[in-house]
Design an enzyme around this catalytic site. Structure first.
Site, PDB file in Angstrom:
ATOM      1  N   ALA A  62      73.172 -10.810 126.919  1.00  0.00           N
ATOM      2  CA  ALA A  62      73.075 -11.426 128.237  1.00  0.00           C
ATOM      3  C   ALA A  62      72.265 -12.710 128.112  1.00  0.00           C
ATOM      4  CB  ALA A  62      72.390 -10.464 129.193  1.00  0.00           C
ATOM      5  N   GLY A 107      73.598  -7.159 125.216  1.00  0.00           N
ATOM      6  CA  GLY A 107      74.840  -7.065 125.996  1.00  0.00           C
ATOM      7  C   GLY A 107      76.069  -7.327 125.137  1.00  0.00           C
ATOM      8  N   GLU A 110      76.839  -4.113 123.579  1.00  0.00           N
ATOM      9  CA  GLU A 110      77.361  -3.214 124.619  1.00  0.00           C
ATOM     10  C   GLU A 110      78.807  -3.545 124.978  1.00  0.00           C
ATOM     11  OE1 GLU A 110      73.771  -4.113 126.919  1.00  0.00           O
ATOM     12  OE2 GLU A 110      73.605  -1.958 127.259  1.00  0.00           O
ATOM     13  N   GLU A 130      66.778  -5.060 123.199  1.00  0.00           N
ATOM     14  CA  GLU A 130      66.213  -5.270 124.538  1.00  0.00           C
ATOM     15  C   GLU A 130      64.730  -4.933 124.651  1.00  0.00           C
ATOM     16  OE1 GLU A 130      69.144  -3.991 123.958  1.00  0.00           O
ATOM     17  OE2 GLU A 130      70.619  -4.831 125.331  1.00  0.00           O
TER      18      GLU A 130
HETATM   19  N1  DAK Z   1      70.620 -15.991 125.933  1.00  0.00           N
HETATM   20  C1  DAK Z   1      70.566 -17.331 126.074  1.00  0.00           C
HETATM   21  N2  DAK Z   1      70.561 -18.183 125.042  1.00  0.00           N
HETATM   22  C2  DAK Z   1      70.621 -17.663 123.812  1.00  0.00           C
HETATM   23  C3  DAK Z   1      70.687 -16.270 123.564  1.00  0.00           C
HETATM   24  C4  DAK Z   1      70.697 -15.409 124.704  1.00  0.00           C
HETATM   25  N3  DAK Z   1      70.794 -14.085 124.605  1.00  0.00           N
HETATM   26  N4  DAK Z   1      70.720 -16.068 122.231  1.00  0.00           N
HETATM   27  C5  DAK Z   1      70.698 -17.281 121.667  1.00  0.00           C
HETATM   28  N5  DAK Z   1      70.637 -18.256 122.603  1.00  0.00           N
HETATM   29  C6  DAK Z   1      70.608 -19.687 122.417  1.00  0.00           C
HETATM   30  C7  DAK Z   1      69.254 -20.134 121.858  1.00  0.00           C
HETATM   31  O1  DAK Z   1      68.314 -20.277 122.923  1.00  0.00           O
HETATM   32  C8  DAK Z   1      69.640 -21.445 121.231  1.00  0.00           C
HETATM   33  O2  DAK Z   1      69.784 -22.432 122.235  1.00  0.00           O
HETATM   34  P1  DAK Z   1      69.107 -23.902 122.070  1.00  0.00           P
HETATM   35  O3  DAK Z   1      67.658 -23.642 121.885  1.00  0.00           O
HETATM   36  O4  DAK Z   1      69.803 -24.457 120.826  1.00  0.00           O
HETATM   37  O5  DAK Z   1      69.475 -24.602 123.345  1.00  0.00           O
HETATM   38  C9  DAK Z   1      71.048 -21.175 120.670  1.00  0.00           C
HETATM   39  O6  DAK Z   1      71.553 -20.071 121.414  1.00  0.00           O
HETATM   40  C10 DAK Z   1      71.051 -20.800 119.193  1.00  0.00           C
HETATM   41  O7  DAK Z   1      70.146 -19.714 119.014  1.00  0.00           O
HETATM   42  P2  DAK Z   1      69.005 -19.707 117.887  1.00  0.00           P
HETATM   43  O8  DAK Z   1      68.506 -21.095 117.643  1.00  0.00           O
HETATM   44  O9  DAK Z   1      67.999 -18.673 118.276  1.00  0.00           O
HETATM   45  O10 DAK Z   1      69.865 -19.244 116.620  1.00  0.00           O
HETATM   46  P3  DAK Z   1      69.325 -18.472 115.319  1.00  0.00           P
HETATM   47  O11 DAK Z   1      70.460 -18.486 114.364  1.00  0.00           O
HETATM   48  O12 DAK Z   1      67.977 -19.010 114.892  1.00  0.00           O
HETATM   49  O13 DAK Z   1      69.064 -16.961 115.810  1.00  0.00           O
HETATM   50  C11 DAK Z   1      69.623 -14.893 116.982  1.00  0.00           C
HETATM   51  C12 DAK Z   1      70.147 -16.158 116.228  1.00  0.00           C
HETATM   52  C13 DAK Z   1      70.870 -14.165 117.528  1.00  0.00           C
HETATM   53  C14 DAK Z   1      68.883 -13.974 115.991  1.00  0.00           C
HETATM   54  C15 DAK Z   1      68.677 -15.337 118.107  1.00  0.00           C
HETATM   55  O14 DAK Z   1      69.328 -16.358 118.889  1.00  0.00           O
HETATM   56  C16 DAK Z   1      68.311 -14.231 119.030  1.00  0.00           C
HETATM   57  O15 DAK Z   1      67.459 -13.388 118.709  1.00  0.00           O
HETATM   58  N6  DAK Z   1      68.902 -14.238 120.247  1.00  0.00           N
HETATM   59  C17 DAK Z   1      68.577 -13.303 121.287  1.00  0.00           C
HETATM   60  C18 DAK Z   1      69.204 -11.974 120.990  1.00  0.00           C
HETATM   61  C19 DAK Z   1      68.806 -10.993 122.016  1.00  0.00           C
HETATM   62  O16 DAK Z   1      67.668 -10.589 122.208  1.00  0.00           O
HETATM   63  N7  DAK Z   1      69.819 -10.546 122.752  1.00  0.00           N
HETATM   64  C20 DAK Z   1      69.648  -9.528 123.742  1.00  0.00           C
HETATM   65  C21 DAK Z   1      69.525 -10.188 125.054  1.00  0.00           C
HETATM   66  S1  DAK Z   1      69.126  -8.964 126.248  1.00  0.00           S
HETATM   67  C22 DAK Z   1      71.511  -5.961 132.384  1.00  0.00           C
HETATM   68  C23 DAK Z   1      71.619  -5.059 131.415  1.00  0.00           C
HETATM   69  C24 DAK Z   1      71.670  -5.461 130.143  1.00  0.00           C
HETATM   70  C25 DAK Z   1      71.592  -6.737 129.834  1.00  0.00           C
HETATM   71  C26 DAK Z   1      71.495  -7.669 130.818  1.00  0.00           C
HETATM   72  C27 DAK Z   1      71.448  -7.287 132.094  1.00  0.00           C
HETATM   73  N8  DAK Z   1      71.358  -5.516 133.678  1.00  0.00           N
HETATM   74  C28 DAK Z   1      71.288  -4.093 133.851  1.00  0.00           C
HETATM   75  C29 DAK Z   1      71.005  -6.459 134.689  1.00  0.00           C
HETATM   76  C30 DAK Z   1      71.580  -7.129 128.492  1.00  0.00           C
HETATM   77  C31 DAK Z   1      70.463  -7.590 127.955  1.00  0.00           C
HETATM   78  C32 DAK Z   1      70.587  -8.387 126.765  1.00  0.00           C
HETATM   79  O17 DAK Z   1      71.630  -8.646 126.249  1.00  0.00           O
END
Ligand code: DAK
Length: 256
Positions: A62, A107, A110, A130
Site C-alpha cells: 500500500a 499489500g 496480499e 507491516e
Molecule cells: N509506498 C509508497 N512509496 C513507496 C513504497 C510504498 N509502499 N515502497 C517504495 N516506495 C517508493 C520509495 O519511497 C521511493 O520513492 P522516491 O523516494 O524515489 O520518490 C521509490 O518507491 C523506490 O523505493 P526505494 O528507494 O526504497 O527502493 P529500494 O530498492 O532502496 O528498496 C524496498 C526497495 C521495497 C525494500 C523499499 O522500497 C521498501 O521497504 N518499501 C516499503 C515496503 C513496505 O513496507 N511495504 C508495506 C507497506 S504497508 C490496509 C491494510 C493493509 C495495507 C494497507 C491498508 N487497510 C486495512 C487500510 C497494507 C499495508 C502495506 O502494504
C-alpha cells in the site's frame, strides 16, 4: 496508465505500471486494477488472467505516502477498498495467476495471496513487513498467508516482518514455481494458456468450490482484520513507523 491490460489470445495480461514507486497501491491504482478486471470479465474471449508488475517490483505494498496521512476513519476506508479488490480477485470467475517479478511486500504480497496461483522470478522477495510500520497486514494477509503456507510460517513471517526470497517462497508453498526473470512471463502465460484450453465452466466451478473449502469463516475474519488495522492508526507507533520509512531512518517504537 498505472494499470495496463493486454489481450494475449484467451489470456488477459494485467500489469501494475507505476514502477517509479515500485507499483505501490494508491487508491487510484486500486480503482484502476478493479477497472481492468471489469474489462476482462466483460470480454467473453478472455478466460484466464496473468497479473504482474512493471520494473523491479511486483508491488511494494500500500502507498505509505497516502497511508502516512490517514487516521482510523481513512484507514478503515482504505482497508475496505483493498479488501474489495482482494475479494474480487479471489472470487473472480476465471483463474488469476500472479507472476511475482520482484518485491511483493505488504499489500503487494496480499494481492499475490488473493490470486489462485503464484509463480516467482528468482529476483522475487515476498513478505508482510507491516509491523515495521506499526500496523498489521490488513488486506487479508492475516487470513490468507496461513492458508497458503502454514500457520507457523505465517506467524513467523508476520511477527518478524522478515521477507523471503524465491527459493524459500517455493519451499514454504508461497509460490508454485521459480523461473529466471527473463522466463517468468512466458512461464505464466504458458500455464494460463494451458488452463484456458480446459472447459471454462468446469474450471470456474472448481475455483468456486476450492474457495469454499479454503475460505470458511473468511468474511467474518476479514471484518475483524479491517477493524484491527484501523485501530492501529490510533497509535503513536503507526505514526512513527510510517514517518521513519518516509524519512529513511530506523523507527523508534514505544508500544503506545
Ligand atoms: N509506498 C509508497 N512509496 C513507496 C513504497 C510504498 N509502499 N515502497 C517504495 N516506495 C517508493 C520509495 O519511497 C521511493 O520513492 P522516491 O523516494 O524515489 O520518490 C521509490 O518507491 C523506490 O523505493 P526505494 O528507494 O526504497 O527502493 P529500494 O530498492 O532502496 O528498496 C524496498 C526497495 C521495497 C525494500 C523499499 O522500497 C521498501 O521497504 N518499501 C516499503 C515496503 C513496505 O513496507 N511495504 C508495506 C507497506 S504497508 C490496509 C491494510 C493493509 C495495507 C494497507 C491498508 N487497510 C486495512 C487500510 C497494507 C499495508 C502495506 O502494504
Amino acid at each position: 496508465m498505472p494499470v495496463d491490460l493486454e489481450r494475449r489470445g484467451p489470456v488477459g495480461l494485467v500489469t501494475l505500471n507505476r514502477p517509479e514507486a515500485l507499483n505501490a497501491l494508491s487508491p487510484e491504482m486500486l480503482d484502476q486494477l478493479a477497472a481492468r478486471l471489469d474489462e476482462v470479465e466483460a470480454d467473453p474471449g478472455l478466460r484466464v488472467v496473468v497479473l504482474t508488475g512493471a520494473g523491479k517490483a511486483f508491488c511494494a505494498g500500500a502507498d505509505i505516502r497516502h497511508m502516512g496521512q490517514a487516521g482510523p476513519v481513512e484507514a478503515r476506508a482504505f482497508a475496505a477498498l483493498g479488501h474489495r479488490l482482494a475479494d474480487r480477485i479471489a472470487g473472480f470467475p476465471h483463474p488469476v495467476i500472479c507472476a511475482v517479478n520482484g518485491y511483493a511486500l505488504g499489500g503487494g504480497c496480499e494481492l499475490a495471496l488473493a490470486c489462485d496461483i503464484r509463480i516467482a522470478s528468482t529476483a522475487a522477495r515476498m513478505g508482510q513487513p507491516e509491523v515495521n510500520l506499526g500496523v498489521l497486514p490488513g488486506w487479508g494477509g492475516t487470513q490468507r498467508l496461513a492458508r497458503v503456507t502454514s500457520p507457523g510460517m505465517a506467524r513467523e513471517l508476520i511477527y518478524t516482518a522478515r521477507p523471503v526470497g524465491a527459493e524459500e517462497a517455493l519451499r514454504i508453498g508461497l509460490v508454485n514455481a521459480v523461473h529466471p526473470p527473463e522466463a517468468l512471463l512466458d512461464a505464466a502465460l504458458a500455464m494460463a494458456g494451458e488452463i484456458a484450453e480446459r472447459p471454462a465452466g468446469a474450471v470456474s466451478a472448481a475455483k468456486e468450490m476450492l474457495n469454499l473449502a479454503l475460505g470458511a469463516d473468511m468474511p467474518a475474519a476479514l471484518a475483524r482484520e479491517r477493524d484491527a488495522f484501523a485501530l492501529a492508526f490510533a497509535t503513536e507507533d503507526q505514526k512513527e513507523g510510517m514517518a521513519a520509512f518516509l524519512e529513511r531512518r530506523p523507527a523508534r517504537f514505544t508500544g503506545r
